[in-house]
Write a protein that holds these residues in place. Structure first.
Motif, mmCIF file in Angstrom:
data_model
loop_
_atom_site.group_PDB
_atom_site.id
_atom_site.type_symbol
_atom_site.label_atom_id
_atom_site.label_comp_id
_atom_site.label_asym_id
_atom_site.label_seq_id
_atom_site.Cartn_x
_atom_site.Cartn_y
_atom_site.Cartn_z
ATOM 1 N N LEU A 132 0.837 -1.205 0.000
ATOM 2 C CA LEU A 132 0.000 0.000 0.000
ATOM 3 C C LEU A 132 0.872 1.256 0.000
ATOM 4 O O LEU A 132 0.639 2.185 -0.777
ATOM 5 C CB LEU A 132 -0.937 0.002 1.212
ATOM 6 C CG LEU A 132 -2.087 -1.006 1.163
ATOM 7 C CD1 LEU A 132 -2.727 -1.139 2.544
ATOM 8 C CD2 LEU A 132 -3.123 -0.604 0.125
ATOM 9 N N ALA A 133 1.874 1.284 0.857
ATOM 10 C CA ALA A 133 2.758 2.456 0.941
ATOM 11 C C ALA A 133 3.497 2.692 -0.376
ATOM 12 O O ALA A 133 3.574 3.829 -0.853
ATOM 13 C CB ALA A 133 3.746 2.284 2.094
ATOM 14 N N LYS A 134 4.027 1.628 -0.973
ATOM 15 C CA LYS A 134 4.768 1.769 -2.235
ATOM 16 C C LYS A 134 3.865 2.244 -3.369
ATOM 17 O O LYS A 134 4.322 2.852 -4.328
ATOM 18 C CB LYS A 134 5.432 0.450 -2.616
ATOM 19 C CG LYS A 134 6.675 0.171 -1.810
ATOM 20 C CD LYS A 134 7.410 -1.037 -2.324
ATOM 21 C CE LYS A 134 8.716 -1.188 -1.553
ATOM 22 N NZ LYS A 134 9.531 -2.290 -2.050
ATOM 23 N N ASN A 135 2.579 1.951 -3.257
ATOM 24 C CA ASN A 135 1.628 2.371 -4.283
ATOM 25 C C ASN A 135 0.893 3.652 -3.891
ATOM 26 O O ASN A 135 -0.097 4.014 -4.525
ATOM 27 C CB ASN A 135 0.643 1.235 -4.586
ATOM 28 C CG ASN A 135 1.304 0.141 -5.387
ATOM 29 O OD1 ASN A 135 1.434 0.251 -6.605
ATOM 30 N ND2 ASN A 135 1.783 -0.898 -4.725
ATOM 31 N N GLU A 136 1.402 4.307 -2.825
ATOM 32 C CA GLU A 136 0.847 5.569 -2.340
ATOM 33 C C GLU A 136 -0.652 5.482 -2.076
ATOM 34 O O GLU A 136 -1.428 6.370 -2.440
ATOM 35 C CB GLU A 136 1.187 6.705 -3.307
ATOM 36 C CG GLU A 136 2.682 6.908 -3.467
ATOM 37 C CD GLU A 136 3.057 8.020 -4.431
ATOM 38 O OE1 GLU A 136 2.156 8.611 -5.068
ATOM 39 O OE2 GLU A 136 4.258 8.287 -4.551
ATOM 40 N N ILE A 137 -1.037 4.403 -1.427
ATOM 41 C CA ILE A 137 -2.424 4.172 -1.047
ATOM 42 C C ILE A 137 -2.470 4.172 0.484
ATOM 43 O O ILE A 137 -1.720 3.444 1.135
ATOM 44 C CB ILE A 137 -2.936 2.822 -1.587
ATOM 45 C CG1 ILE A 137 -2.872 2.814 -3.118
ATOM 46 C CG2 ILE A 137 -4.353 2.549 -1.100
ATOM 47 C CD1 ILE A 137 -3.116 1.449 -3.754
ATOM 48 N N SER A 138 -3.334 4.972 1.043
ATOM 49 C CA SER A 138 -3.430 5.074 2.498
ATOM 50 C C SER A 138 -4.140 3.855 3.077
ATOM 51 O O SER A 138 -5.273 3.546 2.694
ATOM 52 C CB SER A 138 -4.196 6.333 2.898
ATOM 53 O OG SER A 138 -4.476 6.300 4.287
ATOM 54 N N GLU A 139 -3.471 3.183 4.002
ATOM 55 C CA GLU A 139 -4.111 2.040 4.654
ATOM 56 C C GLU A 139 -5.223 2.484 5.590
ATOM 57 O O GLU A 139 -6.062 1.684 5.998
ATOM 58 C CB GLU A 139 -3.079 1.196 5.415
ATOM 59 C CG GLU A 139 -2.474 1.881 6.615
ATOM 60 C CD GLU A 139 -1.485 0.997 7.346
ATOM 61 O OE1 GLU A 139 -1.933 0.066 8.052
ATOM 62 O OE2 GLU A 139 -0.286 1.252 7.225
ATOM 63 N N HIS A 140 -5.252 3.773 5.933
ATOM 64 C CA HIS A 140 -6.246 4.295 6.874
ATOM 65 C C HIS A 140 -7.540 4.746 6.187
ATOM 66 O O HIS A 140 -8.581 4.835 6.835
ATOM 67 C CB HIS A 140 -5.649 5.446 7.682
ATOM 68 C CG HIS A 140 -4.399 5.056 8.396
ATOM 69 N ND1 HIS A 140 -4.385 4.155 9.443
ATOM 70 C CD2 HIS A 140 -3.112 5.415 8.196
ATOM 71 C CE1 HIS A 140 -3.146 3.983 9.864
ATOM 72 N NE2 HIS A 140 -2.353 4.726 9.121
ATOM 73 N N THR A 141 -7.464 5.029 4.901
ATOM 74 C CA THR A 141 -8.650 5.517 4.197
ATOM 75 C C THR A 141 -9.096 4.596 3.066
ATOM 76 O O THR A 141 -10.060 4.901 2.367
ATOM 77 C CB THR A 141 -8.393 6.928 3.620
ATOM 78 O OG1 THR A 141 -7.278 6.864 2.722
ATOM 79 C CG2 THR A 141 -8.112 7.942 4.734
ATOM 80 N N THR A 142 -8.406 3.473 2.906
ATOM 81 C CA THR A 142 -8.729 2.536 1.828
ATOM 82 C C THR A 142 -9.336 1.273 2.426
ATOM 83 O O THR A 142 -8.815 0.732 3.398
ATOM 84 C CB THR A 142 -7.452 2.172 1.037
ATOM 85 O OG1 THR A 142 -6.885 3.375 0.534
ATOM 86 C CG2 THR A 142 -7.768 1.232 -0.114
ATOM 87 N N ALA A 143 -10.418 0.826 1.843
ATOM 88 C CA ALA A 143 -11.047 -0.414 2.300
ATOM 89 C C ALA A 143 -10.197 -1.597 1.844
ATOM 90 O O ALA A 143 -9.968 -1.774 0.641
ATOM 91 C CB ALA A 143 -12.461 -0.526 1.737
ATOM 92 N N CYS A 144 -9.699 -2.363 2.807
ATOM 93 C CA CYS A 144 -8.876 -3.539 2.516
ATOM 94 C C CYS A 144 -9.469 -4.754 3.202
ATOM 95 O O CYS A 144 -10.144 -4.641 4.215
ATOM 96 C CB CYS A 144 -7.444 -3.330 3.021
ATOM 97 S SG CYS A 144 -6.573 -1.991 2.221
#
Length: 116
Positions: A83-95
């Motif tokens: 997620l970090a490498k793809n600049e996706i927030s783990e806090h605001t993205t549904a995973c």
């Protein structure tokens, strides 16, 4: 055929199965030194990190019982890095973390959503 080749073959089976339900492949075999994710797919707004397990038979232990807590921690760690490498927030993205268990010949597929 190597164990890795067998694993990749069953990951392909899992991808085909999940694609029938509308999931879209993002990545396969994402590896770090201390973790890996077999398959990453998208299901609408969810990014799904998928652990694929295959066993020829369940005579010795159920395939799901063979997944250790340490292994699940490594998958979670790899997901955070991805997620970090793809600049996706783990806090605001549904995973979600799913497991696809494939057993037997002919094989049976069990898809456990939000498994860990």
């Amino acid at each position: 055929m190597s164990t890795r080749d067998v694993g990749t073959d069953y990951e392909e089976v899992a991808i085909r199965h999940l694609s029938q339900y509308g999931l879209e492949l993002i990545a396969q075999n994402y590896r770090l030194n201390n973790g890996e994710i077999d398959v990453i797919m998208r299901d609408d707004d969810f990014i799904i990190f998928i652990e694929v397990k295959y066993r020829e038979t369940t005579a010795f232990a159920d395939v799901l019982e063979q997944i250790s807590a340490k292994q699940l921690q490594r998958v979670r760690h790899a997901a955070r890095v991805w997620l970090a490498k793809n600049e996706i927030s783990e806090h605001t993205t549904a995973c979600r973390f799913d497991i696809v268990a494939i057993t037997g010949h002919p094989f049976k597929i069990e898809w456990l959503k939000d498994a860990f």
